[in-house]
Scaffold this active site. Structure first.
Site, PDB file in Angstrom:
ATOM      1  N   ASN A 160       0.799  -1.235   0.000  1.00  0.00           N
ATOM      2  CA  ASN A 160       0.000   0.000   0.000  1.00  0.00           C
ATOM      3  C   ASN A 160       0.830   1.282   0.000  1.00  0.00           C
ATOM      4  O   ASN A 160       0.457   2.271  -0.619  1.00  0.00           O
ATOM      5  CB  ASN A 160      -1.031  -0.013   1.135  1.00  0.00           C
ATOM      6  N   GLU A 258       3.422  -4.548  12.357  1.00  0.00           N
ATOM      7  CA  GLU A 258       2.412  -3.510  12.105  1.00  0.00           C
ATOM      8  C   GLU A 258       1.342  -4.180  11.264  1.00  0.00           C
ATOM      9  O   GLU A 258       1.584  -4.489  10.092  1.00  0.00           O
ATOM     10  CB  GLU A 258       3.011  -2.328  11.329  1.00  0.00           C
ATOM     11  N   CYS A 292      -3.293   1.724   6.307  1.00  0.00           N
ATOM     12  CA  CYS A 292      -3.733   0.991   7.503  1.00  0.00           C
ATOM     13  C   CYS A 292      -4.428   1.916   8.497  1.00  0.00           C
ATOM     14  O   CYS A 292      -5.191   1.470   9.333  1.00  0.00           O
ATOM     15  CB  CYS A 292      -2.543   0.315   8.157  1.00  0.00           C
ATOM     16  N   GLU A 471       7.157   1.330  16.117  1.00  0.00           N
ATOM     17  CA  GLU A 471       8.240   1.829  15.278  1.00  0.00           C
ATOM     18  C   GLU A 471       8.288   3.345  15.461  1.00  0.00           C
ATOM     19  O   GLU A 471       7.398   3.939  16.044  1.00  0.00           O
ATOM     20  CB  GLU A 471       7.975   1.468  13.814  1.00  0.00           C
TER      21      GLU A 471
END
Ligand code: NDP
Length: 492
Positions: A160, A258, A292, A471
């Site tokens: 993405n 993630e 996301c 992160e």
């Protein structure tokens, strides 16, 4: 000499400082018109072995032995080269993903560049801890910590935001002195190939950066099972993360995940309506809903619900959909036919579950080559319970569901009624309410009166099914390094 930034007909892997052509191919499709863009050379088991050996060698003899200063200088050169070749990166990413020029020039490529700069700078000031320990006999001890690389890090990234999300891992992993083996999504590998060209050109030592192309089950799966890997960092679907965790368990390797999301926006009655409408339009439809962090559920206070529905409908219907090369286009296509079929199946499910479609719900017709691509309409629905599958499962397309709420406690409970926990946004002009509600939402990131505003030093990640670890800034440095404590006796 041939321009290295033009994509070849067959895109090779990059292992141990060599571009390697295999005899197994995966084809790459342009989502704008369904045409073939060329082929990727898929890595085989022998090449995976070669990459792990080369990465280990670089770790023990070259990259891992350099000073931070030397590594960071090289990473700044990588950033400079991406910036210099920005157009090549834009074209490659656009061809693979169909995402708009607007997004590529404002977010994806500059952020990919910034990832190298910020982590190269941050690692230089990554401080340890120190303590003087007083012993009962009067002796003392000095305890201090040092940060060492983990070793060889496997990086598995999604389609993405291909450059942005892969470099969000590659840059800190390399800055901490690790060697990396990168497996991008088979749908969107082109910018990783360009990055390999740059790594080669600036003189990153052989084996410190390796690129393995191909399908997840053929390349990613054996890579994450490999005992020669010291850690795995993954961004992608929750189901894949669960499989990778099983693979990592056999060798007890650390993982950073993630994963998916089912993110909500809450619009309180006191919100600035214009700002909230513009913000939710952006958070629901940016990148065709394939971020996301995108909003798929919007809770709007009863007193402003009708005005909000009308305003969002107008905005969704005025979004420009089309060729991503057009600077006025906001939304390109979805990434692939397979993904569009998935999103359409959710439109159908929503209909079966009794949703009312306020706008969208199907495929736009252009009467040109775009009809062979994977475009879809921005879609707004309403009328479903929170427990409906449409409101519980991640769709990852340009769709949001609007619900009415009456009070704060009610809406917090409803927003938390999900197995995901990635992000949320709150729209209110009441500062106290903003602080109070933000702290009660079970997610890794909350935005107030904005969305996707990122400072790369801040923690990024989710809870529940949305991931493990964080992160960003020190959090990335902490994952990509191991801390050793050194204790020195000081006699009295
Ligand atoms: P996938 O999980 O399908 O793929 C992600 C990567 O994993 C790809 O490189 C894929 O390869 C690879 N892969 C697939 N199967 C395996 C396997 N068995 N072992 C190892 N690697 C494998 O996710 P998508 O690419 O479809 O990305 C969309 C998902 O990513 C969404 O759920 C989204 O929410 C999530 N995401 C999460 C983000 C976050 O920060 N929380 C950010 C962005 C996306 P290939 O595609 O070549 O098969």
């Amino acid at each position: 000499m041939e321009n290295p930034y033009i994509l070849p007909e067959q895109t090779p892997c990059y292992v141990d400082g060599e571009f390697i052509y295999t005899d197994q191919y995966v084809s790459n499709t342009n989502p704008v018109n369904g045409q073939n863009l060329g082929q990727l050379c898929e890595a085989n088991q022998a090449l995976i072995e070669q990459a792990v050996t080369a990465a280990r060698y670089a770790q023990n003899h070259t990259w891992g032995k350099m000073t931070s200063q030397q590594r960071c200088q090289l990473l700044h050169q990588v950033a400079d080269k991406i910036a210099e070749n920005e157009q090549a990166f834009i074209q490659a990413e656009m061809a693979d993903t169909g995402k708009s020029l607007q997004q590529l020039t404002q977010i994806d490529i500059p952020r990919g560049t910034a990832n190298f700069r910020i982590f190269a700078d941050m690692v230089k000031s990554y401080a340890g801890e120190s303590f003087i320990t007083e012993q009962t006999n009067g002796d003392k001890a000095l305890n201090y910590t040092i940060h060492k690389p983990l070793g060889v890090v496997a990086i598995i990234s999604p389609w993405n935001l291909p450059l942005l999300l892969a470099t969000w891992k590659i840059a800190p992993a390399l800055a901490c002195g690790n060697s990396v083996i990168v497996k991008p999504s088979e749908e969107t590998s082109s910018t990783m190939y360009l990055l390999a060209q740059i790594m080669d050109e600036v003189g990153i030592p052989k084996g410190a950066f390796n690129l393995l192309l191909g399908r997840g089950e053929v390349v990613g799966d054996p890579l994450t099972r490999h005992p020669g890997i010291d850690a795995i960092t993954f961004t992608g679907a929750t189901k894949t993360g669960s499989q990778i965790m099983k693979n990592a368990a056999a060798n007890v390797k650390p993982v950073s995940f993630e994963l998916g999301g089912k993110n909500s926006a809450i619009v309180f009655a006191d919100a600035d309506l214009e700002k909230a409408l513009n913000g939710v339009t952006r958070s629901s439809f940016t990148n065709c809903g394939q971020v996301c962090l995108c909003t798929e559920k919007v809770y709007v206070h009863r007193s402003i619900f009708d005005a909000f529905v009308e305003g969002l409908k107008q905005r969704a219907e005025s979004l420009t959909i089309g060729y991503p090369t057009d600077p006025d286009v906001f939304m390109g296509p979805l990434v692939s036919k397979q993904h569009r079929d998935k999103v359409l199946s959710y439109f159908q499910l929503a209909s079966q579950e009794g949703a009312q479609f306020i706008t969208g719900g199907s495929i736009p017709v252009f009467n040109d080559d775009r009809d062979n691509g994977f475009f879809i309409q921005p879609t707004i629905i309403t009328g479903l319970d929170d427990d409906a599958r449409t409101n519980q499962e991640e769709i990852f397309g340009p769709i949001c569901h609007l619900s009415v709420f009456d009070d704060e406690d009610e809406v917090i409970a409803r927003v938390n009624n999900t197995r995901y926990g990635l992000a949320a946004s709150i729209w209110t002009d009441n500062l106290t309410r903003a602080h109070r509600t933000a702290a009660q939402i079970d997610v890794g990131m909350v935005w107030v009166n904005t969305w996707f505003l990122r400072d790369l030093r801040t923690p990024f990640g989710g809870c529940k099914l949305s991931g493990i670890g964080r992160e960003g800034g020190q959090h990335s440095l902490s994952f990509y390094s191991q801390t050793s404590n050194i204790c020195i006796q000081i006699d009295n």
